[in-house]
Write an enzyme that holds these catalytic residues in place. Structure first.
Site, short mmCIF file in Angstrom:
data_model
loop_
_atom_site.label_atom_id
_atom_site.label_comp_id
_atom_site.label_asym_id
_atom_site.label_seq_id
_atom_site.Cartn_x
_atom_site.Cartn_y
_atom_site.Cartn_z
N PRO A 105 0.79 -1.27 0.05
CA PRO A 105 0.07 0.02 -0.11
C PRO A 105 0.72 1.21 0.27
O PRO A 105 1.91 1.35 0.88
CB PRO A 105 -0.86 -0.14 1.25
CG PRO A 105 -0.06 -1.17 2.06
CD PRO A 105 0.55 -2.07 1.31
N GLU A 106 0.56 2.13 -0.86
CA GLU A 106 1.32 3.46 -1.08
C GLU A 106 0.30 4.64 -0.71
O GLU A 106 -0.97 4.11 -0.26
CB GLU A 106 1.81 3.52 -2.48
CG GLU A 106 2.72 2.69 -2.99
CD GLU A 106 4.22 3.13 -2.36
OE1 GLU A 106 4.47 4.09 -1.84
OE2 GLU A 106 5.06 2.23 -2.44
N HIS A 154 -4.10 -14.28 10.25
CA HIS A 154 -3.47 -12.79 9.88
C HIS A 154 -4.01 -11.62 10.38
O HIS A 154 -3.87 -10.51 10.13
CB HIS A 154 -2.95 -12.61 8.50
CG HIS A 154 -2.12 -13.73 8.05
ND1 HIS A 154 -1.06 -14.38 8.35
CD2 HIS A 154 -2.33 -14.58 6.93
CE1 HIS A 154 -0.58 -15.20 7.81
NE2 HIS A 154 -1.45 -15.56 6.97
N ARG A 178 2.15 -10.37 6.72
CA ARG A 178 3.70 -10.12 6.81
C ARG A 178 4.25 -9.33 8.09
O ARG A 178 5.41 -9.24 8.58
CB ARG A 178 4.29 -9.45 5.64
CG ARG A 178 4.20 -10.38 4.41
CD ARG A 178 5.16 -9.77 3.21
NE ARG A 178 6.61 -10.18 3.55
CZ ARG A 178 7.64 -9.70 2.80
NH1 ARG A 178 7.18 -9.18 1.58
NH2 ARG A 178 8.74 -9.69 3.21
N ARG A 208 22.50 19.43 -4.36
CA ARG A 208 22.60 18.01 -4.08
C ARG A 208 23.03 17.24 -5.56
O ARG A 208 22.10 17.25 -6.63
CB ARG A 208 21.28 17.45 -3.56
CG ARG A 208 21.00 17.98 -2.29
CD ARG A 208 19.71 17.82 -1.53
NE ARG A 208 19.90 16.21 -1.48
CZ ARG A 208 18.78 15.60 -1.05
NH1 ARG A 208 17.65 15.96 -0.92
NH2 ARG A 208 18.98 14.11 -0.72
#
Ligand SMILES: [Zn+2]
Length: 290
Positions: free
Chosen positions: A2-3, A99, A126, A171
């Site tokens: 998931p983002e 889970h 996980r 940078r």
């Protein structure tokens, strides 16, 4: 994984079901998440009302007000979905699987009669996700150790080309790495980073400090457009956040470059290239991005 768009879609999906509900029971089945779930969590949460759900980066922030008769302080439940986490509402929850680490049993508040109790369930195969309670007031929440180093939000008005330009001067790090680090702006994970750079026409390996202000403007617009499109797409999966169909609720953009190595660029037809930067795959069009 998931983002930010998935997290934002989760937030929007939960809002109408969860806000205003009282937590009448808490079950923690597995405390070994990314950080141990504190042993007092059940006692801290039971009786509280979920007042609202905010998001900061990939953290969902559930404001939980104490019961009126309690002298406890307001506080926030911070939830991170990690790599495989989901939060889903079940009007009629099936038996918990291996889970399903946390259940909050929610009852509607007074004035919402007719809504049955339901279960807000956190599932995470996980176990890289996190469930953290903090009694901080809203004014102090930004200083929480998990939140205070996050870059600004992509939809924050301060995030624009000038912002990127200022934070990248001097940078030499590649622009993709600079964006992925999350200090300039949050939410630009690997997929969205490749896609945003494509839309802005910027080669991912370009030293960040060498990108002009005009191109930084394009990049800021591309980041916002890419994430907004992903969130909009996620809206069509909202139903997955309620019910027991077991689908992940994750979704993906129709990508221009991500995961398309060797396939023709959707704009110019040149084969998309794949390289590795910082052990993550990067995809770009050698013709459209320079
Ligand atoms: Zn191209």
């Amino acid at each position: 994984m998931p983002e930010l768009p998935e997290v934002e879609v989760t937030r929007r999906g939960l809002l109408p079901h969860v806000v205003g509900c009282r937590i009448v029971d808490v079950t923690v089945r597995h405390r070994g998440l990314r950080w141990p779930v504190e042993p007092e969590l059940e006692a801290r949460l039971t009786g509280r009302v979920i007042q609202r759900i905010e998001r900061r980066g990939k953290y969902l922030l559930l404001e939980c007000l104490p019961a009126p008769e309690s002298d406890a302080a307001p506080g926030w439940l911070l939830v991170h979905l990690g790599m495989t986490g989901t939060l889903r509402v079940y009007p009629d929850a099936p038996a918990a699987g291996p889970h399903d680490h946390l259940d909050l049993v929610l009852a509607p508040e007074a004035g919402q009669d007719g809504r049955p109790a339901m279960v807000l369930r956190f599932r995470d195969p996980r176990r890289f996700g996190a469930i953290v309670w903090t009694p901080l007031a809203e004014s102090a929440l930004a200083e929480h150790p998990l939140l205070k180093r996050l870059g600004i939000e992509p939809f924050d008005p301060r995030f624009d080309g000038a912002w990127i330009h200022r934070l990248t001067r001097g940078r030499s790090v590649a622009i993709k790495q600079a964006l992925l680090a999350g200090e300039i702006v949050v939410g630009v994970g690997n997929i969205y980073c490749s896609e945003s750079l494509f839309r802005a026409g910027i080669r991912p390996t370009t030293p960040a400090g060498r990108i002009s202000l005009a191109r930084c403007e394009k990049l800021a617009e591309a980041v916002r457009a890419t994430l907004a499109e992903a969130i909009a797409r996620g809206g069509s999966t909202l139903r997955d956040f309620v019910g027991s169909d077991g689908s992940s609720g994750y979704f993906q953009l129709d990508c221009f470059v991500y995961d398309r190595a060797g396939e023709p660029c959707r704009v110019c037809g040149t084969p998309i290239r794949q390289i590795v930067q910082g052990q993550r795959s990067t995809f770009y069009c050698p013709q459209c991005q320079h």
